[in-house]
Structures are given as C-alpha cells and as structure tokens.
Scaffold this motif. Structure first.
Motif, short mmCIF file in Angstrom:
data_model
loop_
_atom_site.label_atom_id
_atom_site.label_comp_id
_atom_site.label_asym_id
_atom_site.label_seq_id
_atom_site.Cartn_x
_atom_site.Cartn_y
_atom_site.Cartn_z
N SER A 351 11.40 20.61 -8.45
CA SER A 351 12.34 21.49 -7.79
C SER A 351 11.57 22.54 -7.03
CB SER A 351 13.28 22.16 -8.81
OG SER A 351 12.52 22.93 -9.73
N GLY A 352 12.17 23.03 -5.99
CA GLY A 352 11.54 24.06 -5.18
C GLY A 352 11.71 25.42 -5.81
N ASP A 353 11.25 26.46 -5.09
CA ASP A 353 11.38 27.83 -5.58
C ASP A 353 12.82 28.30 -5.53
OD1 ASP A 353 8.66 27.84 -5.97
OD2 ASP A 353 8.23 28.71 -3.99
N SER A 354 13.64 27.71 -4.65
CA SER A 354 15.04 28.11 -4.53
C SER A 354 15.93 26.90 -4.71
CB SER A 354 15.29 28.73 -3.15
OG SER A 354 15.00 27.79 -2.13
N GLY A 355 17.17 27.16 -5.19
CA GLY A 355 18.11 26.07 -5.35
C GLY A 355 18.01 25.44 -6.72
N PRO A 356 19.00 24.66 -7.09
CA PRO A 356 19.02 24.03 -8.41
C PRO A 356 17.96 22.94 -8.55
CG PRO A 356 20.81 23.20 -7.05
CD PRO A 356 20.16 24.31 -6.27
N ALA A 357 17.58 22.68 -9.79
CA ALA A 357 16.59 21.65 -10.05
C ALA A 357 17.21 20.27 -9.93
CB ALA A 357 15.98 21.84 -11.44
#
Length: 439
Positions: A351-357
């Motif tokens: 997952s990125g630094d932002s947003g849901p996994a």
C-alpha cells in the motif's frame, strides 16, 4: 377460485418488481480504471483463404453451378471487398495432381497467392486458372497455411472452404489443428462446408473448435461470399491479445496481475498460482479456460480458487465433466467491502503512503486432466486467465440481486408489496365475480 387468487398474487408481485426494479440503485458500478484497454495490433492482420480444388468440386449442386464456379465467383466478390489494412493470401489443395498415387496426391497443396498487400487483378487471375483436379489433403494444407502466416504478432486467420473430408489420413486434420493451437502462435481456423454431410461436418467442427474458430455450412453462392467476407472483415477488427505469463508454484512466488487477459500453460494435474491486489470497495471477477488440444481420459475438472496469503479460502469456481471436450471454463467473483478495514493482518498487500491498503488475493488454477500413455504431456495445456476489477457493493455481504439494491430488507419489502398487490387483485376479482352472479 383459490388457484386464481394465487396466480393473481404472483402476477401482481412480479409486476410490482418489474415496475420498481429499474428505479432502484444498482448494487455495483463500473470502475473506469478496472478494464484493460484493447491493444492495437502492431502489424496488419493476415488472412489466408484455403480452397479445396479436388475433383469433387466439379459437382453441379450450388444454384445450378458447379461448386468450383460458385467458389470462384464468391472469391471475386470477396477480393473486391477486402479491407485495405488486411494482408491476404490464397492456398489451394488438390489443384495440381490428377493421378491415383495417394502419396503424391497428399502432397498436392501450394500457395496460389502470397500473403501480403492485395493486388486484386492478379489474385483474381490466379483464381480463374483453377480447375478441379485431385485429392483432398486438408491436413497438409493447414500445415502449409500455418507456415505461410508464421512470424510477427499480427492477428492471423485461416479460412478453409471444402466440400469433403480429408483423404490423407492418418494425418488427421483435427489433430493438425490441435498441434497448431498447441504451438501458441495464435492462429484461428474457420471452416466452411459446401455439402451437408454429417462426417464432414464433425471433422470441420473439430478443426474450428481446436483453434477457437467457427464452422458454417453453406449451400448457396450468396451465402458463401457473405460468410467468407464476414470472416475476412473479422480479422481486421481489433482484438485483445493475451499477455504471456507464467504462474508460480506457490502464491508468494506468483506474478502480480492487473486487469487483463493472460495466457499460460499448465501441465496435467498441476497447480498454478497468480496474485491480484484488491482495494476496499472493489470486486474481483476472474475466469479461466483450459483448452484440450490433445486426447485426454474421460473424467476431468478445473478449479479456480481464491484465498488469502495465509491460505484461508475466500471463494472458488469449479467445472467438471466426462467425455470429449475442447475447452473447460470456470470463474468466480469476490467483492471487498468498502469499510476501511484492510482485513487480516497477513492478508494485506503493498500500500502507498495514502489511501487504504490493498488485499492480496491468491488465485490458484488446478486441473484434474490425465492422458493415455501414448499422448505427450508437454508442453502443458493452453490456459487463458481473465482478470477484471470493478466497483463492488458497499458491504461484502450485500446480494447484488438483479440490481434491486442493497440488503435483505429491500427484498423483504418488495415481497410484502407483492403479496399486498396480489391480495388486492384477488379481492377485486372476487368482487367482480360476485357482481356477475348477482346480475
């Protein structure tokens, strides 16, 4: 009276559902980024017309003409209408050897016009010289046509027009078609039969099905020209080319796939693993097809299983059968709830630094095919895997039932409304009967 009441209740409920179903929100919406873009062909599509010029083509049973004359006229019409971006060639079988030596007759196939940019005048002149002559070596002609189309990544199609069965067994043309499919060169063979013969139909259907093509029976000149023209035009249409991939022996080593169409090969009894990342609010739709390009034993099955990284099964699709088959397919759907919960701790993907996994879904393709000892088992069976990711329901437990909305309460409300409408209709019917009896 009781039967009429029940029928009225059912009809009333069905009418209410029909009227209100279109006004309710759909359970899933399309994800604009979920489907793969169609890949444009890097090279112009290639088509080779394979024409039977054996002695039986002299028969005069197509609109009062000989089969050969009808085929020539159909070819002229097709050549006039070939799209500019199609590279077309013509191959014959049984056009040159008039003798009775079977060995020589089964070699009688040649390329009449090379696959390339079409010179209509030259191609028509070549077709005009054909005279029904010899044997019907369909298998050797298909092998020659496959060689004519070899190379490049263009869409490739063979259109076989014949009026009889192959006369060069044991080189079975159906097995030749399966060998062409097993090479993974992406050639489709369409077949057209000029005589309504059951054995010929079975053979031509087998050739077409082995490569994902079509079979047609044509008995009139107009039908022949229209059908050949349709098949040539179809080659010019953009198609999705499967992306070659290789599944892993376990999920941790499996390739990570996005939405698209993928091609692989799977040995008898093997398991192939693939991975897909799924965000909350998305739905995974996956299907797999395994082509049977060689003789196999009667009982068979295909399993597509979705599980977490920890091995917990999520959902599965399976198909089983017995007897001869050419393609076995199955599929599954898995909606991930849009709740902000990434699921089990060991189920989450990158997952990125932002947003849901994203959740990593492990897809396992298994088969239970087996073959007689005389049949080669390598390469493995051709496999096509389709991955699509769309917008999912708000809750993973919701039932997307005919687009009627979210949750069981709505289905219950519609049921009660249906019973109420049915009772009202029954009361009106009973009242009308009472009035009729009174009068």
């Amino acid at each position: 009276m009781i039967i009429r009441k029940r029928l009225a209740a059912v009809l009333g409920g069905a009418l209410l559902v029909t009227l209100t179903g279109g006004l309710l929100p759909s359970a899933a919406s399309a994800d604009s980024g979920g489907t793969a873009d169609r890949a444009a062909a890097k090279e112009p599509p290639k088509v080779e017309l394979v024409l039977d010029v054996s002695g039986s083509m002299r028969a005069r049973d197509i609109d009062g003409q000989s089969r050969m004359s009808a085929a020539k006229q159909a070819f002229n019409e097709v050549l006039d209408a070939v799209p500019e971006d199609v590279r077309l060639g013509i191959r014959t079988l049984g056009a040159d050897y008039p003798g009775k030596d079977r060995k020589e007759g089964c070699k009688d196939t040649r390329q009449l016009y090379p696959v390339g940019e079409l010179d209509r005048t030259e191609a028509k002149a070549a077709v005009a010289t054909l005279v029904p002559t010899g044997w019907t070596p369909i298998g050797p002609a298909l092998l020659g046509a496959a060689d004519d189309l070899e190379g490049g990544d263009a869409t490739r199609r063979i259109v076989l027009i014949t009026d009889g069965e192959d006369t060069c067994a044991p080189l079975d043309p159906c097995e030749v078609a399966r060998e062409i499919a097993a090479k993974g060169v992406g050639i489709t063979i369409d077949t057209l039969g000029l005589v309504p013969n059951a054995r010929m139909r079975a053979q031509l259907m087998c050739i077409a099905e082995a490569t994902g093509g079509t079979y047609s029976s044509v008995q009139h000149k107009k039908e022949l020209s229209e059908r050949v023209g349709q098949l040539v035009d179809r080659a010019a249409e953009p198609v999705v080319t499967p992306v070659a991939t290789q599944g892993g022996d376990r999920c941790a080593d499996a390739p990570r796939l996005k939405a698209g169409l993928y091609a692989d090969r799977e040995a008898f009894g093997q398991h192939r693993w693939y991975r897909v990342d799924l965000l909350p609010g998305q739905e995974l739709r996956a299907s797999v097809s395994i082509s049977v390009d060689r003789p196999v034993n009667r009982d068979h099955g295909v399993l597509l299983r979705a599980s977490t990284l920890a091995g917990r099964e999520i959902v599965r699709g399976e198909s089983t059968g017995d007897g001869r088959t050419d393609v076995v397919s199955t599929g599954l759907r898995y909606p991930k709830a849009d709740t902000g919960d990434s699921g089990d701790a060991d189920d989450s993907g990158d997952s990125g630094d932002s947003g849901p996994a994203a959740e990593t879904v492990c897809l396992r393709v298994s088969n239970s095919f087996s073959a007689p000892a005389s049949v080669r088992t390598s390469p493995g069976l051709p496999l096509e895997l389709t991955i699509d990711i769309t917008g999912g329901p708000r809750d993973a437990g919701d039932a997307a039932f005919l687009g009627l909305g979210h949750g069981w309460w709505l289905l219950g409300l519609l049921t009660l409304a249906g019973f109420a409408a049915g009772a009202l209709w029954g009361w009106i019917s009973r009242w009308r009967i009472a009035v009729w009896r009174s009068n």
